[in-house]
Design a protein around this motif. Structure first.
Motif, PDB file in Angstrom:
ATOM      1  N   GLN A  18      34.183  45.601  51.427  1.00  0.00           N
ATOM      2  CA  GLN A  18      34.425  46.813  50.660  1.00  0.00           C
ATOM      3  C   GLN A  18      34.584  46.447  49.188  1.00  0.00           C
ATOM      4  O   GLN A  18      35.168  45.424  48.840  1.00  0.00           O
ATOM      5  CB  GLN A  18      35.682  47.512  51.168  1.00  0.00           C
ATOM      6  N   THR A  19      34.045  47.279  48.307  1.00  0.00           N
ATOM      7  CA  THR A  19      34.192  47.094  46.869  1.00  0.00           C
ATOM      8  C   THR A  19      35.145  48.159  46.352  1.00  0.00           C
ATOM      9  O   THR A  19      34.992  49.332  46.674  1.00  0.00           O
ATOM     10  CB  THR A  19      32.831  47.240  46.171  1.00  0.00           C
ATOM     11  N   LEU A  20      36.129  47.739  45.555  1.00  0.00           N
ATOM     12  CA  LEU A  20      37.066  48.703  45.004  1.00  0.00           C
ATOM     13  C   LEU A  20      37.548  48.284  43.632  1.00  0.00           C
ATOM     14  O   LEU A  20      37.425  47.127  43.237  1.00  0.00           O
ATOM     15  CB  LEU A  20      38.240  48.964  45.943  1.00  0.00           C
ATOM     16  N   TYR A  21      38.076  49.262  42.925  1.00  0.00           N
ATOM     17  CA  TYR A  21      38.612  49.054  41.583  1.00  0.00           C
ATOM     18  C   TYR A  21      40.133  49.054  41.673  1.00  0.00           C
ATOM     19  O   TYR A  21      40.731  50.006  42.151  1.00  0.00           O
ATOM     20  CB  TYR A  21      38.147  50.169  40.645  1.00  0.00           C
ATOM     21  N   VAL A  22      40.749  47.973  41.211  1.00  0.00           N
ATOM     22  CA  VAL A  22      42.195  47.825  41.257  1.00  0.00           C
ATOM     23  C   VAL A  22      42.699  47.637  39.831  1.00  0.00           C
ATOM     24  O   VAL A  22      41.925  47.297  38.934  1.00  0.00           O
ATOM     25  CB  VAL A  22      42.609  46.633  42.146  1.00  0.00           C
ATOM     26  N   PRO A  23      43.992  47.856  39.588  1.00  0.00           N
ATOM     27  CA  PRO A  23      44.525  47.577  38.258  1.00  0.00           C
ATOM     28  C   PRO A  23      44.249  46.136  37.846  1.00  0.00           C
ATOM     29  O   PRO A  23      44.064  45.259  38.690  1.00  0.00           O
ATOM     30  CB  PRO A  23      46.024  47.826  38.412  1.00  0.00           C
ATOM     31  N   ASN A  24      44.209  45.914  36.565  1.00  0.00           N
ATOM     32  CA  ASN A  24      43.741  44.648  35.999  1.00  0.00           C
ATOM     33  C   ASN A  24      44.405  43.418  36.624  1.00  0.00           C
ATOM     34  O   ASN A  24      45.625  43.340  36.720  1.00  0.00           O
ATOM     35  CB  ASN A  24      43.989  44.659  34.488  1.00  0.00           C
ATOM     36  N   ILE A  25      43.577  42.464  37.070  1.00  0.00           N
ATOM     37  CA  ILE A  25      44.021  41.206  37.663  1.00  0.00           C
ATOM     38  C   ILE A  25      43.529  40.075  36.773  1.00  0.00           C
ATOM     39  O   ILE A  25      42.399  40.107  36.300  1.00  0.00           O
ATOM     40  CB  ILE A  25      43.440  41.023  39.084  1.00  0.00           C
ATOM     41  N   LYS A  26      44.379  39.084  36.565  1.00  0.00           N
ATOM     42  CA  LYS A  26      43.959  37.931  35.761  1.00  0.00           C
ATOM     43  C   LYS A  26      42.932  37.115  36.518  1.00  0.00           C
ATOM     44  O   LYS A  26      43.047  36.913  37.729  1.00  0.00           O
ATOM     45  CB  LYS A  26      45.156  37.055  35.414  1.00  0.00           C
ATOM     46  N   GLY A  27      41.945  36.630  35.814  1.00  0.00           N
ATOM     47  CA  GLY A  27      40.898  35.821  36.422  1.00  0.00           C
ATOM     48  C   GLY A  27      39.544  36.186  35.847  1.00  0.00           C
ATOM     49  O   GLY A  27      39.378  37.227  35.204  1.00  0.00           O
ATOM     50  N   ASN A  28      38.582  35.323  36.058  1.00  0.00           N
ATOM     51  CA  ASN A  28      37.228  35.547  35.568  1.00  0.00           C
ATOM     52  C   ASN A  28      36.345  36.051  36.702  1.00  0.00           C
ATOM     53  O   ASN A  28      36.683  35.929  37.881  1.00  0.00           O
ATOM     54  CB  ASN A  28      36.649  34.246  34.998  1.00  0.00           C
ATOM     55  N   HIS A  87      42.917  57.056  25.750  1.00  0.00           N
ATOM     56  CA  HIS A  87      42.921  55.662  26.191  1.00  0.00           C
ATOM     57  C   HIS A  87      41.995  55.507  27.383  1.00  0.00           C
ATOM     58  O   HIS A  87      41.644  56.484  28.058  1.00  0.00           O
ATOM     59  CB  HIS A  87      44.333  55.196  26.558  1.00  0.00           C
ATOM     60  N   ARG A  88      41.593  54.275  27.637  1.00  0.00           N
ATOM     61  CA  ARG A  88      40.793  53.933  28.817  1.00  0.00           C
ATOM     62  C   ARG A  88      41.518  52.815  29.542  1.00  0.00           C
ATOM     63  O   ARG A  88      41.791  51.766  28.974  1.00  0.00           O
ATOM     64  CB  ARG A  88      39.398  53.479  28.403  1.00  0.00           C
ATOM     65  N   THR A  89      41.853  53.049  30.797  1.00  0.00           N
ATOM     66  CA  THR A  89      42.589  52.082  31.594  1.00  0.00           C
ATOM     67  C   THR A  89      41.674  50.940  32.020  1.00  0.00           C
ATOM     68  O   THR A  89      40.524  51.158  32.378  1.00  0.00           O
ATOM     69  CB  THR A  89      43.185  52.768  32.827  1.00  0.00           C
ATOM     70  N   HIS A  90      42.200  49.725  32.003  1.00  0.00           N
ATOM     71  CA  HIS A  90      41.445  48.549  32.415  1.00  0.00           C
ATOM     72  C   HIS A  90      41.568  48.356  33.931  1.00  0.00           C
ATOM     73  O   HIS A  90      42.659  48.421  34.484  1.00  0.00           O
ATOM     74  CB  HIS A  90      41.968  47.300  31.704  1.00  0.00           C
ATOM     75  N   TYR A  91      40.428  48.110  34.582  1.00  0.00           N
ATOM     76  CA  TYR A  91      40.381  47.875  36.013  1.00  0.00           C
ATOM     77  C   TYR A  91      39.627  46.584  36.299  1.00  0.00           C
ATOM     78  O   TYR A  91      38.851  46.107  35.469  1.00  0.00           O
ATOM     79  CB  TYR A  91      39.665  49.019  36.750  1.00  0.00           C
ATOM     80  N   THR A  92      39.855  46.049  37.478  1.00  0.00           N
ATOM     81  CA  THR A  92      39.110  44.893  37.958  1.00  0.00           C
ATOM     82  C   THR A  92      38.356  45.317  39.208  1.00  0.00           C
ATOM     83  O   THR A  92      38.933  45.876  40.124  1.00  0.00           O
ATOM     84  CB  THR A  92      40.057  43.723  38.288  1.00  0.00           C
ATOM     85  N   LYS A  93      37.061  45.040  39.224  1.00  0.00           N
ATOM     86  CA  LYS A  93      36.230  45.364  40.380  1.00  0.00           C
ATOM     87  C   LYS A  93      36.229  44.161  41.308  1.00  0.00           C
ATOM     88  O   LYS A  93      35.889  43.060  40.892  1.00  0.00           O
ATOM     89  CB  LYS A  93      34.808  45.681  39.921  1.00  0.00           C
ATOM     90  N   ILE A  94      36.672  44.373  42.560  1.00  0.00           N
ATOM     91  CA  ILE A  94      36.742  43.271  43.519  1.00  0.00           C
ATOM     92  C   ILE A  94      35.977  43.646  44.792  1.00  0.00           C
ATOM     93  O   ILE A  94      35.767  44.821  45.076  1.00  0.00           O
ATOM     94  CB  ILE A  94      38.201  42.891  43.872  1.00  0.00           C
ATOM     95  N   ARG A  95      35.570  42.619  45.526  1.00  0.00           N
ATOM     96  CA  ARG A  95      34.951  42.798  46.843  1.00  0.00           C
ATOM     97  C   ARG A  95      35.786  42.020  47.853  1.00  0.00           C
ATOM     98  O   ARG A  95      36.041  40.838  47.667  1.00  0.00           O
ATOM     99  CB  ARG A  95      33.510  42.327  46.875  1.00  0.00           C
ATOM    100  N   ILE A  96      36.204  42.694  48.922  1.00  0.00           N
ATOM    101  CA  ILE A  96      36.996  42.068  49.972  1.00  0.00           C
ATOM    102  C   ILE A  96      36.067  41.182  50.786  1.00  0.00           C
ATOM    103  O   ILE A  96      35.092  41.653  51.372  1.00  0.00           O
ATOM    104  CB  ILE A  96      37.672  43.126  50.863  1.00  0.00           C
ATOM    105  N   SER A  97      36.369  39.892  50.824  1.00  0.00           N
ATOM    106  CA  SER A  97      35.491  38.970  51.537  1.00  0.00           C
ATOM    107  C   SER A  97      35.996  38.656  52.940  1.00  0.00           C
ATOM    108  O   SER A  97      35.184  38.414  53.840  1.00  0.00           O
ATOM    109  CB  SER A  97      35.334  37.671  50.738  1.00  0.00           C
ATOM    110  N   ASN A  98      37.315  38.668  53.150  1.00  0.00           N
ATOM    111  CA  ASN A  98      37.824  38.291  54.455  1.00  0.00           C
ATOM    112  C   ASN A  98      39.238  38.831  54.655  1.00  0.00           C
ATOM    113  O   ASN A  98      40.023  38.889  53.718  1.00  0.00           O
ATOM    114  CB  ASN A  98      37.840  36.767  54.609  1.00  0.00           C
TER     115      ASN A  98
END
Length: 100
Positions: A18-28, A87-98
């Motif tokens: 699943q792909t989802l947008y979560v509040p900003n997470i540190k990382g590249n 304002h525009r809120t910052h999000y991180t797009k992640i994909r659940i792998s496991n």
């Protein structure tokens, strides 16, 4: 199989791939992250709570994006006071792998 996991103070129902947008997470982009704060897990109809079993959710950071623009308009009548903020809120797009 799904799990309800707490990410950055918010709860999300996640499934594998699943792909989802979560509040900003540190990382590249391309980094792997692991969320250990699982509230509820479901395996083939068997519900288990966080106390009973230790479940970890692994995800991959895809991108850092901004949300839609939110406008806050303030005005006081008969005073000539108008103020437009946004304002525009910052999000991180992640994909659940496991979900293990």
């Amino acid at each position: 199989m799904f799990a309800i996991v707490k990410i950055a103070g918010k709860q999300f129902k996640v499934e594998k791939d699943q792909t989802l947008y979560v509040p900003n997470i540190k990382g590249n982009a391309g980094d792997k992250v692991e969320f250990g704060e699982v509230i509820l897990a479901d395996a083939n109809g068997n519900l288990s709570f966080a106390d009973a079993v230790s479940v970890k959710v692994q995800a991959e950071i895809l991108d850092h994006v901004k949300g839609d623009k939110v406008i806050a308009y303030k005005q006081k009548r008969r005073k000539g006071f108008r103020k437009k903020l946004g304002h525009r809120t910052h999000y991180t797009k992640i994909r659940i792998s496991n979900i293990a």
